[in-house]
Design a protein around this motif. Structure first.
Motif, mmCIF file in Angstrom:
data_model
loop_
_atom_site.group_PDB
_atom_site.id
_atom_site.type_symbol
_atom_site.label_atom_id
_atom_site.label_comp_id
_atom_site.label_asym_id
_atom_site.label_seq_id
_atom_site.Cartn_x
_atom_site.Cartn_y
_atom_site.Cartn_z
ATOM 1 N N TRP A 39 0.841 -1.207 0.000
ATOM 2 C CA TRP A 39 0.000 0.000 0.000
ATOM 3 C C TRP A 39 0.870 1.249 0.000
ATOM 4 N N LEU A 40 1.964 1.230 0.753
ATOM 5 C CA LEU A 40 2.853 2.387 0.802
ATOM 6 C C LEU A 40 3.460 2.677 -0.569
ATOM 7 N N TYR A 41 3.755 1.618 -1.329
ATOM 8 C CA TYR A 41 4.266 1.815 -2.687
ATOM 9 C C TYR A 41 3.136 2.212 -3.642
ATOM 10 N N ALA A 50 11.702 4.147 -11.887
ATOM 11 C CA ALA A 50 11.775 3.621 -13.247
ATOM 12 C C ALA A 50 13.216 3.737 -13.726
ATOM 13 N N ALA A 51 13.494 3.156 -14.863
ATOM 14 C CA ALA A 51 14.847 3.202 -15.432
ATOM 15 C C ALA A 51 14.792 3.897 -16.788
ATOM 16 N N ALA A 52 15.965 4.206 -17.328
ATOM 17 C CA ALA A 52 16.035 4.868 -18.625
ATOM 18 C C ALA A 52 15.679 3.919 -19.758
ATOM 19 N N ARG A 135 18.172 -3.834 -6.333
ATOM 20 C CA ARG A 135 17.986 -3.721 -7.784
ATOM 21 C C ARG A 135 18.130 -2.276 -8.262
ATOM 22 N N ARG A 136 17.700 -1.311 -7.456
ATOM 23 C CA ARG A 136 17.833 0.095 -7.865
ATOM 24 C C ARG A 136 19.302 0.458 -8.052
ATOM 25 N N HIS A 137 20.132 0.077 -7.103
ATOM 26 C CA HIS A 137 21.565 0.334 -7.214
ATOM 27 C C HIS A 137 22.151 -0.439 -8.389
ATOM 28 N N ARG A 161 9.797 -3.766 -4.775
ATOM 29 C CA ARG A 161 8.993 -2.647 -5.254
ATOM 30 C C ARG A 161 9.787 -1.353 -5.433
ATOM 31 N N ARG A 162 11.051 -1.334 -5.091
ATOM 32 C CA ARG A 162 11.835 -0.104 -5.244
ATOM 33 C C ARG A 162 12.075 0.234 -6.709
ATOM 34 N N VAL A 163 11.908 -0.750 -7.595
ATOM 35 C CA VAL A 163 12.006 -0.478 -9.029
ATOM 36 C C VAL A 163 10.644 -0.763 -9.664
ATOM 37 N N ARG A 164 10.351 -0.080 -10.768
ATOM 38 C CA ARG A 164 9.036 -0.173 -11.407
ATOM 39 C C ARG A 164 9.180 -0.715 -12.819
ATOM 40 N N PRO A 165 8.811 -1.970 -13.030
ATOM 41 C CA PRO A 165 8.917 -2.547 -14.378
ATOM 42 C C PRO A 165 7.814 -2.046 -15.303
#
Length: 368
Positions: A39-41, A50-52, A135-137, A161-165
């Motif tokens: 829920w927090l995400y 997100a990524a480039a 994964r973010r790093h 959830r720290r990254v968004r596919p």
């Protein structure tokens, strides 16, 4: 079935159900914590990055094997076929290192994990493979070191959830679907069944190629009770190749009807056993270890000493990565050791439907 065996199975089933009921309160607590985190995400209180380049995630809701490794390989191959320059980012479960690491030919399963090692060698080094528990790093380091990468396949990041596919591929095994499972510890789910709402496509894995359309329709209806409306539900199976030697010193694969000893350290070895039986191989013994098990030289000596005359040892491709550890070479290289390669095959029009979801996310590129 003999009456005694039937009674014992019924008693075991009753005990299993009783244990599940007793553990349900702990499962509700675990699920509640996971739900608050999600829920927090979902509300943006905690940020997903997100990524480039497009991120394509292959994951699951449950602990244990649902077939992520061959599905990651399938997706990566699709990207290569479309002229993309993909990379694979994994946590590197089971490795003895920490932090970011870009895989090289000098790495072993101990330094990067068995699944990343399998991907590195499966693609012949053509695809950058990196590991990082953050994964973010890992994505930031990958972008700095490999700017040519045009898409990243995330291996097992459904709960990260720290990254968004851009594409969330949720796998669930036909024999153990998430809609019949419970959250840990009563079941094997990492979060509640409602986590399926984050999926952009659901793949029911390890299906028989003859799975009837009616069974697929029933499974689709059950999955869509928890997913977003209209999410595709696809079905995949495994295609098994001819046994391959783990070491170059072993070059006589098992013939028809030849007995085999099976050595596994994976979560679900049953499909391999079924395939070997289908091929007519009597299974003399099965040495079963836990998922990602780090084999020892003593264990291999014990396995080798118990191999009947005329039999060979069959293992999985993932286990072969760990059996090639330098410390095991003396014990393993002398064994008649083979692995059975697998690849994913989709039922009906599943491959085309998944490709149709994938293509709009990618920058068009000419195939080399």
């Amino acid at each position: 079935m003999p009456p005694v065996v039937a009674v014992r199975r019924a008693a075991a089933l009753a005990m299993s159900r009783l244990l599940t009921l007793l553990l349900l309160p702990l499962s509700w607590l675990y699920a509640g914590v996971a739900a608050v985190r999600n829920w927090l995400y979902d509300t943006g209180f905690w940020q997903s990055t997100a990524a480039a380049v497009p991120l394509l995630n292959v994951g699951n809701l449950r602990v244990g094997g649902t077939g992520k490794t061959p599905h990651v390989a399938w997706l990566t191959q699709q990207l290569l076929d479309q002229g993309q320059h993909p990379a694979i980012l994994s946590r590197g479960y089971g490795r003895q290192t920490r932090g970011f690491r870009r895989a090289t030919s000098a790495d072993t399963a101990a330094s990067i994990g068995d699944e990343p090692w399998q991907h590195l060698h499966g693609f012949g080094g053509r695809v950058p493979v990196v590991v990082d528990e953050d994964r973010r790093h890992g994505l930031a380091e990958l972008a700095a070191q490999a700017p040519e990468v045009t898409a990243v396949v995330l291996d097992d990041a459904y709960q990260h959830r720290r990254v968004r596919p851009e594409l969330n591929v949720l796998l669930t095994e036909l024999a153990r679907p998430f809609w019949l499972d419970y959250v840990l510890p009563a079941g094997r789910l990492r979060e509640s069944r409602r986590g399926a709402r984050r999926a952009d496509v659901i793949v029911v894995t390890k299906c028989p190629v003859t799975l009837p359309a009616a069974a697929r329709q029933q499974a689709t209806a059950r999955a869509l009770r928890y997913a977003r409306p209209g999410v595709p539900v696809l079905f995949s199976s495994y295609e098994y190749g001819a046994p391959q030697p783990v070491f170059a010193t072993t070059n006589q694969p098992p013939g028809p009807d030849q007995p085999v000893v099976v050595l596994t350290g994976i979560a679900q070895p049953e499909p391999l056993l079924a395939e070997l039986r289908r091929r007519g191989h009597p299974i003399a013994a099965h040495h079963r270890f836990a998922d990602h098990h780090a084999f020892t030289a003593a264990e291999l000596r014990q396995v080798g000493a118990a191999v009947p005359a005329g039999a060979v040892i069959i293992t999985t491709e993932k286990d072969a990565a760990r059996l090639r550890e330098p410390a095991l070479h003396t014990s393993a290289a002398s064994l008649p050791l083979f692995y059975v390669p697998i690849r994913v095959a989709f039922l009906a029009d599943g491959a085309a439907r998944l490709q149709a979801l994938l293509t709009p996310l990618l920058t068009p590129r000419a195939v080399a």
